[in-house]
Every structure is written in structure tokens, then in C-alpha cells.
Design an enzyme around this catalytic site. Structure first.
Site, PDB file in Angstrom:
ATOM      1  CG  HIS A 219      -2.109  -0.783   1.172  1.00 41.02           C
ATOM      2  ND1 HIS A 219      -2.092  -2.142   1.338  1.00 41.02           N
ATOM      3  CD2 HIS A 219      -3.398  -0.463   0.916  1.00 41.02           C
ATOM      4  CE1 HIS A 219      -3.329  -2.604   1.228  1.00 41.02           C
ATOM      5  NE2 HIS A 219      -4.126  -1.617   0.960  1.00 41.02           N
TER       6      HIS A 219
ATOM      7  N   GLY B  44       0.539  -5.238   1.465  1.00 39.16           N
ATOM      8  CA  GLY B  44      -0.641  -5.593   0.675  1.00 39.16           C
ATOM      9  C   GLY B  44      -0.285  -6.190  -0.672  1.00 39.16           C
TER      10      GLY B  44
ATOM     11  CE1 TYR C  89      -3.040  -6.381   4.469  1.00 39.50           C
ATOM     12  CE2 TYR C  89      -4.409  -8.333   4.270  1.00 39.50           C
ATOM     13  CZ  TYR C  89      -3.587  -7.373   3.692  1.00 39.50           C
ATOM     14  OH  TYR C  89      -3.318  -7.412   2.351  1.00 39.50           O
TER      15      TYR C  89
HETATM   16  O1  YXS Z   1      11.877   9.298   0.101  1.00 48.70           O
HETATM   17  P1  YXS Z   1      11.263   9.128  -1.263  1.00 48.70           P
HETATM   18  O2  YXS Z   1      10.282  10.193  -1.651  1.00 48.70           O
HETATM   19  O3  YXS Z   1      12.273   8.766  -2.346  1.00 48.70           O
HETATM   20  O4  YXS Z   1      10.328   7.817  -1.147  1.00 48.70           O
HETATM   21  C1  YXS Z   1      10.929   6.594  -0.829  1.00 48.70           C
HETATM   22  C2  YXS Z   1       9.963   5.838   0.060  1.00 48.70           C
HETATM   23  O5  YXS Z   1       9.314   6.655   1.024  1.00 48.70           O
HETATM   24  C3  YXS Z   1       8.954   5.368  -0.975  1.00 48.70           C
HETATM   25  N1  YXS Z   1       8.208   4.215  -0.506  1.00 48.70           N
HETATM   26  C4  YXS Z   1       6.896   4.217  -0.271  1.00 48.70           C
HETATM   27  N2  YXS Z   1       5.981   5.207  -0.369  1.00 48.70           N
HETATM   28  C5  YXS Z   1       4.706   4.878  -0.039  1.00 48.70           C
HETATM   29  N3  YXS Z   1       4.320   3.648   0.365  1.00 48.70           N
HETATM   30  C6  YXS Z   1       5.215   2.648   0.453  1.00 48.70           C
HETATM   31  N4  YXS Z   1       4.802   1.424   0.817  1.00 48.70           N
HETATM   32  C7  YXS Z   1       6.573   2.914   0.136  1.00 48.70           C
HETATM   33  N5  YXS Z   1       7.721   2.182   0.146  1.00 48.70           N
HETATM   34  C8  YXS Z   1       8.705   2.992  -0.250  1.00 48.70           C
HETATM   35  O6  YXS Z   1       9.709   5.004  -2.119  1.00 48.70           O
HETATM   36  C9  YXS Z   1      10.929   5.776  -2.141  1.00 48.70           C
HETATM   37  C10 YXS Z   1      12.098   4.819  -2.223  1.00 48.70           C
HETATM   38  O7  YXS Z   1      12.085   4.091  -0.997  1.00 48.70           O
HETATM   39  P2  YXS Z   1      13.473   3.636  -0.356  1.00 48.70           P
HETATM   40  O8  YXS Z   1      14.431   4.766  -0.384  1.00 48.70           O
HETATM   41  O9  YXS Z   1      13.166   2.995   0.929  1.00 48.70           O
HETATM   42  O10 YXS Z   1      13.944   2.555  -1.436  1.00 48.70           O
HETATM   43  P3  YXS Z   1      14.811   1.258  -1.139  1.00 48.70           P
HETATM   44  O11 YXS Z   1      15.096   0.677  -2.474  1.00 48.70           O
HETATM   45  O12 YXS Z   1      15.927   1.580  -0.205  1.00 48.70           O
HETATM   46  O13 YXS Z   1      13.837   0.295  -0.343  1.00 48.70           O
HETATM   47  C11 YXS Z   1      12.684  -0.183  -1.012  1.00 48.70           C
HETATM   48  C12 YXS Z   1      11.792  -0.848   0.053  1.00 48.70           C
HETATM   49  C13 YXS Z   1      10.463  -1.244  -0.615  1.00 48.70           C
HETATM   50  C14 YXS Z   1      12.509  -2.079   0.655  1.00 48.70           C
HETATM   51  C15 YXS Z   1      11.546   0.187   1.176  1.00 48.70           C
HETATM   52  O14 YXS Z   1      11.084   1.375   0.581  1.00 48.70           O
HETATM   53  C16 YXS Z   1      10.524  -0.271   2.156  1.00 48.70           C
HETATM   54  O15 YXS Z   1      10.792  -1.104   3.049  1.00 48.70           O
HETATM   55  N6  YXS Z   1       9.267   0.228   1.968  1.00 48.70           N
HETATM   56  C17 YXS Z   1       8.178  -0.083   2.884  1.00 48.70           C
HETATM   57  C18 YXS Z   1       7.624  -1.464   2.560  1.00 48.70           C
HETATM   58  C19 YXS Z   1       6.432  -1.735   3.463  1.00 48.70           C
HETATM   59  O16 YXS Z   1       6.557  -1.822   4.693  1.00 48.70           O
HETATM   60  N7  YXS Z   1       5.234  -1.797   2.859  1.00 48.70           N
HETATM   61  C20 YXS Z   1       3.983  -1.960   3.592  1.00 48.70           C
HETATM   62  C21 YXS Z   1       3.076  -0.766   3.278  1.00 48.70           C
HETATM   63  S1  YXS Z   1       1.599  -0.831   4.251  1.00 48.70           S
HETATM   64  C22 YXS Z   1       0.716  -2.077   3.546  1.00 48.70           C
HETATM   65  O17 YXS Z   1       1.032  -2.592   2.480  1.00 48.70           O
HETATM   66  C23 YXS Z   1      -0.510  -2.562   4.246  1.00 48.70           C
HETATM   67  C24 YXS Z   1      -1.307  -1.477   4.855  1.00 48.70           C
HETATM   68  S2  YXS Z   1      -0.074  -3.716   5.485  1.00 48.70           S
HETATM   69  O18 YXS Z   1       1.094  -3.138   6.182  1.00 48.70           O
HETATM   70  O19 YXS Z   1      -1.185  -3.881   6.330  1.00 48.70           O
HETATM   71  O20 YXS Z   1       0.273  -4.925   4.789  1.00 48.70           O
END
Ligand code: YXS
Length: 258
Positions: free
Chosen positions: A63, A107, A137
């Protein structure tokens, strides 16, 4: 169009997620995926492949956290864009193959597991993250995950919220195949062609039979309401706000359990 689609050999539809750096599942991306499915349905393709760009480091970051409400509204409800995509895949009359390379988060794990067949690069990972973000969730999403991952595997994925190698999930039967990244596309296309040669009418009936039978879960209204009340306690809690605030502030969350 952030989820452009193409038709290969007249019978295989390929939808490619291509949104920002990490395919965060924003409303814009998810609405594009729905419209790609709708366009391909009218073109009578026999099978769909849902993929990220070739060589993706991140299949999808889950998400878009910036779109999760922080004003007391339920963040995961029936009409949310991801729920609409899940229903679109579930009801789509032909098989949908998730061709996965890179890491899959939150998600997006449900998005992948909601597809009919999952073929992943052997260096891909899955991380189901609600507990890390303080997110409750939703009931149907959780049931979808239980149906395909099994209770013990899902509890480990949900409770640790840590990335798990896709190879382990293949060994557990949660995903169909893991192959070296350079074989992923030919392996997937070969299966897609095999599927495209079978009867599309039979496939659509089989898929609907399996959908209905897998969803045959009696749940009385009081139980459903009780689960919704539990979820509301979470999204009204400090931990929910803290999980999102910590993400946006790029720091580890400090959960209080309330
Ligand atoms: O700082 P900028 O503007 O460059 O933005 C960064 C991050 O903030 C953004 N970004 C996201 N923005 C919105 N939603 C996200 N889920 C998200 N993930 C990342 O993308 C830009 C690059 O991220 P960065 O610098 O961390 O890149 P990286 O290559 O070092 O790492 C990529 C990831 C995906 C490993 C890392 O960004 C990360 O761990 N992201 C969060 C993954 C996560 O926890 N997703 C769950 C979202 S909540 C959800 O899906 C449900 C509600 S639930 O949790 O219930 O399942």
C-alpha cells in the site's frame, strides 16, 4: 497509464506495473490495473500475466503508506482500490499468473497470492507488514491469505513482518515455482502458452467453481461485527498512528500495544 498492458501472440495479456520507484499500491496504480484487466477482458485473451518492469528490485512496496488515512477512518475497507483489484482478479474469467521479481511488501503480498499461479525469481522475497506498521489488516484479506498460505506459515509471516525468501514459500507450496531470474520470463510464457491452449470456457467455469468452494465459510453477523470492532480498536489506536508516523519519518516505530 502506470500499468500498461500488451497482448502477446493474440492470447496472453501482460500487465506491467510501472509506478514510481517501488510500485507503491496507490489508488492511481490500482485503478490502472483494474482498467487494464477490463480492456484485456474485452480482447478475449486466455491468460493474464501481472508483472513489474524487467529487472525490478522491488515488485511492489505494498500500500502507498501516504494514502493510509490517519483521521479515524478504516484504512482497509470493501471499496478500497486494492480490494477492488483483488475482486477483479478473483472474478476474472481466465487464469492470472503473478510473475514476480524483486521484493514484495505488505498488501502486495496479498495481490500476488490472490493470483491463480505464482512464478517468482529465486531471489525474490515476501514481507507481510501490518504488525510492523500498526495496521489492522482487513477480514477478507486475512482470509485470502489463510486460504493460500496456511495458518502457521501466515502467522509467522504476519507476526515477524520480516522478509522471507520466495524459495521457502515454494518449498511450503505457497507459491508454484521459483526459477533463476534469467529464466523467469521464458518459464512463465511457456506456462501461459500451455494454459492458452486449453478450453477458455472450461477454465472460466473451473476458476469460478474453485472460487465459490474456497469461499464457503459460514460467518454469523455478530462474529463479523466483533472482528470489525477489534479492527476499529486498532485503527483508532496510538500504534496505528505511530506506525504510519514512523514510516513517514523513516524511523523504527515505538509500539505501545494500545
Ligand atoms: O523518500 P522518497 O520520496 O524517495 O520515497 C521513498 C519511500 O518513502 C517510498 N516508498 C513508499 N511510499 C509509499 N508507500 C510505500 N509502501 C513505500 N515504500 C517505499 O519510495 C521511495 C524509495 O524508498 P526507499 O528509499 O526505501 O527505497 P529502497 O530501495 O531503499 O527500499 C525499497 C523498500 C520497498 C525495501 C523500502 O522502501 C521499504 O521497506 N518500503 C516499505 C515497505 C512496506 O513496509 N510496505 C507496507 C506498506 S503498508 C501495507 O502494504 C498494508 C497497509 S499492510 O502493512 O497492512 O500490509
Amino acid at each position: 497509464m502506470r500499468a500498461p498492458y500488451a497482448i502477446v501472440d493474440g492470447v496472453i495479456g501482460v500487465i506491467t506495473m510501472n509506478h514510481g520507484k517501488v510500485n507503491a499500491l496507490s489508488k492511481v496504480l490500482l485503478d490502472d490495473i483494474v482498467s487494464a484487466f477490463d480492456s484485456l477482458e474485452s480482447s478475449l485473451v486466455r491468460v493474464i500475466i501481472l508483472r513489474a518492469e524487467k529487472g525490478a528490485k522491488v515488485y511492489s512496496a505494498g500500500h502507498d503508506v501516504r494514502e493510509l488515512p490517519t483521521n479515524g477512518r478504516d484504512p482497509l475497507t470493501y471499496n478500497d482500490p486494492l480490494r477492488q483489484v483483488m475482486r477483479k482478479i478473483d472474478h476474472y474469467p481466465q487464469p492470472v499468473i503473478a510473475m514476480v521479481e524483486g521484493s514484495v511488501w505488505g498488501g502486495a503480498c496479498e495481490l500476488v497470492l490472490g493470483c491463480d499461479v505464482i512464478i517468482a525469481a529465486d531471489d525474490s522475497t515476501f514481507a507481510i507488514t501490518p504488525a510492523k506498521l500498526g495496521v489492522p489488516y482487513d477480514v477478507h484479506g486475512t482470509l485470502n491469505l489463510i486460504k493460500v498460505a496456511g495458518m502457521h506459515v501466515l502467522k509467522e509471516l504476519m507476526f515477524t513482518a520480516e522478509p522471507v525468501p520466495m524459495k521457502r514459500l515454494a518449498d511450503l507450496g505457497v507459491v508454484n515455482h521459483v526459477v533463476p531470474r534469467d529464466e523467469l520470463e521464458p518459464f512463465t510464457m511457456k506456462m501461459a502458452h500451455q494454459i492458452a491452449q486449453t478450453s477458455p470456457h472450461v477454465l472460466s467455469v473451473l476458476k469460478e467453481e474453485m472460487r465459490v468452494l474456497a469461499n464457503a465459510h459460514p460467518l454469523n453477523p455478530e462474529t463479523y461485527e466483533r472482528l470489525q470492532a477489534l479492527r476499529r480498536d486498532v485503527y483508532d489506536s496510538h500504534d496505528y498512528q505511530e506506525g504510519i508516523r514512523a514510516f513517514l519519518e523513516k524511523r523504527a516505530p515505538i509500539f505501545r500495544g494500545c
